[in-house]
Design an enzyme around this catalytic site. Structure first.
Site, PDB file in Angstrom:
ATOM      1  CG  HIS A 217      -4.523   9.665   0.333  1.00 34.25           C
ATOM      2  ND1 HIS A 217      -3.191   9.590   0.022  1.00 34.25           N
ATOM      3  CD2 HIS A 217      -4.610   9.229   1.620  1.00 34.25           C
ATOM      4  CE1 HIS A 217      -2.519   9.144   1.071  1.00 34.25           C
ATOM      5  NE2 HIS A 217      -3.368   8.918   2.050  1.00 34.25           N
TER       6      HIS A 217
ATOM      7  CE1 TYR B 126       0.932   7.777   2.477  1.00 33.10           C
ATOM      8  CE2 TYR B 126       1.238   5.485   1.860  1.00 33.10           C
ATOM      9  CZ  TYR B 126       0.484   6.478   2.464  1.00 33.10           C
ATOM     10  OH  TYR B 126      -0.708   6.144   3.070  1.00 33.10           O
TER      11      TYR B 126
ATOM     12  CE  LYS C  28      -3.577   4.710   0.505  1.00 33.08           C
ATOM     13  NZ  LYS C  28      -2.161   4.575   0.879  1.00 33.08           N
TER      14      LYS C  28
ATOM     15  CG  ASP D 275      -1.825   1.169   1.299  1.00 36.18           C
ATOM     16  OD1 ASP D 275      -2.919   1.073   0.708  1.00 36.18           O
ATOM     17  OD2 ASP D 275      -1.468   2.210   1.895  1.00 36.18           O
TER      18      ASP D 275
HETATM   19  P1  NAD Z   1       0.969   1.623  12.051  1.00 37.48           P
HETATM   20  O1  NAD Z   1      -0.138   1.537  13.019  1.00 37.48           O
HETATM   21  O2  NAD Z   1       1.197   0.529  11.079  1.00 37.48           O
HETATM   22  O3  NAD Z   1       2.230   1.920  12.921  1.00 37.48           O
HETATM   23  C1  NAD Z   1       3.514   1.839  12.420  1.00 37.48           C
HETATM   24  C2  NAD Z   1       4.476   1.922  13.591  1.00 37.48           C
HETATM   25  O4  NAD Z   1       4.188   0.856  14.496  1.00 37.48           O
HETATM   26  C3  NAD Z   1       5.922   1.678  13.145  1.00 37.48           C
HETATM   27  O5  NAD Z   1       6.540   2.854  12.753  1.00 37.48           O
HETATM   28  C4  NAD Z   1       6.519   1.076  14.391  1.00 37.48           C
HETATM   29  O6  NAD Z   1       6.891   2.132  15.246  1.00 37.48           O
HETATM   30  C5  NAD Z   1       5.379   0.327  14.999  1.00 37.48           C
HETATM   31  N1  NAD Z   1       5.459  -1.129  14.734  1.00 37.48           N
HETATM   32  C6  NAD Z   1       5.310  -1.790  13.553  1.00 37.48           C
HETATM   33  N2  NAD Z   1       5.413  -3.117  13.729  1.00 37.48           N
HETATM   34  C7  NAD Z   1       5.638  -3.310  15.064  1.00 37.48           C
HETATM   35  C8  NAD Z   1       5.825  -4.456  15.858  1.00 37.48           C
HETATM   36  N3  NAD Z   1       5.796  -5.683  15.346  1.00 37.48           N
HETATM   37  N4  NAD Z   1       6.047  -4.266  17.190  1.00 37.48           N
HETATM   38  C9  NAD Z   1       6.061  -3.033  17.740  1.00 37.48           C
HETATM   39  N5  NAD Z   1       5.859  -1.909  17.025  1.00 37.48           N
HETATM   40  C10 NAD Z   1       5.662  -2.040  15.701  1.00 37.48           C
HETATM   41  O7  NAD Z   1       0.792   3.050  11.301  1.00 37.48           O
HETATM   42  P2  NAD Z   1       0.903   3.620   9.834  1.00 37.48           P
HETATM   43  O8  NAD Z   1       2.200   3.383   9.191  1.00 37.48           O
HETATM   44  O9  NAD Z   1       0.453   5.012   9.907  1.00 37.48           O
HETATM   45  O10 NAD Z   1      -0.223   2.812   9.058  1.00 37.48           O
HETATM   46  C11 NAD Z   1       0.050   1.686   8.270  1.00 37.48           C
HETATM   47  C12 NAD Z   1      -0.164   1.971   6.809  1.00 37.48           C
HETATM   48  O11 NAD Z   1      -1.485   2.458   6.571  1.00 37.48           O
HETATM   49  C13 NAD Z   1       0.730   3.075   6.248  1.00 37.48           C
HETATM   50  O12 NAD Z   1       2.051   2.659   6.045  1.00 37.48           O
HETATM   51  C14 NAD Z   1      -0.017   3.442   4.999  1.00 37.48           C
HETATM   52  O13 NAD Z   1       0.201   2.493   3.976  1.00 37.48           O
HETATM   53  C15 NAD Z   1      -1.452   3.380   5.483  1.00 37.48           C
HETATM   54  N6  NAD Z   1      -1.921   4.710   5.929  1.00 37.48           N
HETATM   55  C16 NAD Z   1      -2.917   5.281   5.205  1.00 37.48           C
HETATM   56  C17 NAD Z   1      -3.400   6.513   5.557  1.00 37.48           C
HETATM   57  C18 NAD Z   1      -4.499   7.109   4.761  1.00 37.48           C
HETATM   58  O14 NAD Z   1      -4.809   8.285   4.952  1.00 37.48           O
HETATM   59  N7  NAD Z   1      -5.091   6.366   3.875  1.00 37.48           N
HETATM   60  C19 NAD Z   1      -2.865   7.208   6.662  1.00 37.48           C
HETATM   61  C20 NAD Z   1      -1.852   6.602   7.398  1.00 37.48           C
HETATM   62  C21 NAD Z   1      -1.406   5.342   7.027  1.00 37.48           C
END
Ligand code: NAD
Length: 278
Positions: free
Chosen positions: A111, A53, A78, A48
């Site tokens: 998005h 990004y 997106k 994704d």
């Molecule tokens: P997330 O909830 O996936 O959190 C990521 C963070 O969690 C990492 O940086 C790390 O610190 C921690 N983490 C990851 N794996 C872990 C583990 N096994 N143990 C402990 N900590 C861990 O948050 P995100 O990146 O914001 O969301 C995931 C994905 O969703 C994004 O990469 C993106 O593709 C999507 N996203 C979309 C939107 C949107 O507006 N559509 C907004 C934000 C994110």
């Protein structure tokens, strides 16, 4: 290490999507190719990304050098807010495909609704045409709340296959989820781990289930999403965590464990408010 394969869900247009994918938000463009290649090696087939990004090229390079048949991969990108509109959406889509180096994406999303711009209906109509061209196999939305979804259903032809929304135990968005489910729109959870901004992984409901199943707290939270039927997109650039996050298909939370996590106090969103983002 071999892990059970990621199950697929069938979308409302008949296409399938792996229920877990790697989100690459905030993965540095210079590291993206290697992180995505690591993910592919560990069994991920769903990525994704988004124009904003700034790492579509890195994803595309990983796809090209992976040797994995294109049809075995599921790639989402997106339409960014500044590109909403009709002609602007077509042009933005072309540029995303070019940066990805792909002939098609599996899923293209609007998005954010950006209600103050009032262009999401036109943007969606552009995505309908892009889907008809075959270069986005499926189309969906992200961060759409009930009034935004209602308007699309009333004024356009294609029902989005997904709504990708902030979703985690501390911000569950029940109204959006219920509306989406009633209209066969799958929910994709972004920020599934609360972006590390809310101490989800330290909640007693999570740590006790983790101890009971000999799993990590992150695996328990991801498993909770999976058992709710959501598509889940955890982000990490660390290989060990990539492996941990995909290893959630060989254990099951009990009804009580699920209910205890669902009952976590809602503290609100960790990301932006869809009504205020423009
Ligand atoms: P997330 O909830 O996936 O959190 C990521 C963070 O969690 C990492 O940086 C790390 O610190 C921690 N983490 C990851 N794996 C872990 C583990 N096994 N143990 C402990 N900590 C861990 O948050 P995100 O990146 O914001 O969301 C995931 C994905 O969703 C994004 O990469 C993106 O593709 C999507 N996203 C979309 C939107 C949107 O507006 N559509 C907004 C934000 C994110």
């Amino acid at each position: 290490m071999s892990v059970p394969p990621v199950p697929v869900l069938t979308l409302n247009d008949g296409r399938t999507i792996p229920q877990l994918g790697l989100g690459v938000f905030k993965i540095d463009p210079s590291e993206t190719t290697q992180v995505v290649l690591d993910a592919f090696e560990l069994g991920y087939r769903h990525i994704d990304t988004a124009r904003i990004y700034n790492n579509e090229e890195g994803v595309g390079q990983a796809v090209a050098s992976s040797g994995i048949p294109r049809e075995d991969l599921f790639i989402t990108t997106k339409l960014w807010n500044d590109d909403q509109g009709t002609d602007t959406a077509f042009a933005a889509f072309e540029k995303s495909l070019e940066r990805l180096g792909l002939d098609y994406v599996d899923l293209y999303l609007v998005h954010w609704p950006c209600p103050a711009k009032n262009l999401y209906v036109e943007s969606w109509q552009a995505l309908e045409k892009i889907r008809a061209s075959g270069r986005a196999r499926s189309i969906g939305v992200s961060n759409f709340l009930v009034p935004h979804l209602e308007r699309l259903l009333k004024e356009t032809h294609i029902v989005p296959v997904v709504d990708q929304i902030e979703s985690h135990p501390a911000h569950q968005q029940p109204a959006t989820e219920a509306f989406a489910t009633a209209h066969s729109i799958a929910v994709e959870s972004w920020g599934p781990l609360g972006q590390g901004k809310y101490p989800l992984l330290e909640l007693p409901q999570v740590t006790s289930a983790a101890a009971a199943h000999d799993r990590s707290p992150a695996q328990v939270v991801l498993r909770w999403h999976i058992q709710r039927g959501h598509i889940v997109l955890p982000k990490s650039s660390q290989r060990a965590r990539l492996a941990e996050n995909i290893s959630v298909f060989d254990f099951e939370l009990s009804e009580n464990e699920m209910a205890a996590i669902t009952a976590v106090e809602s503290v609100g969103r960790v990301g932006s408010n869809p009504n205020e983002m423009n």
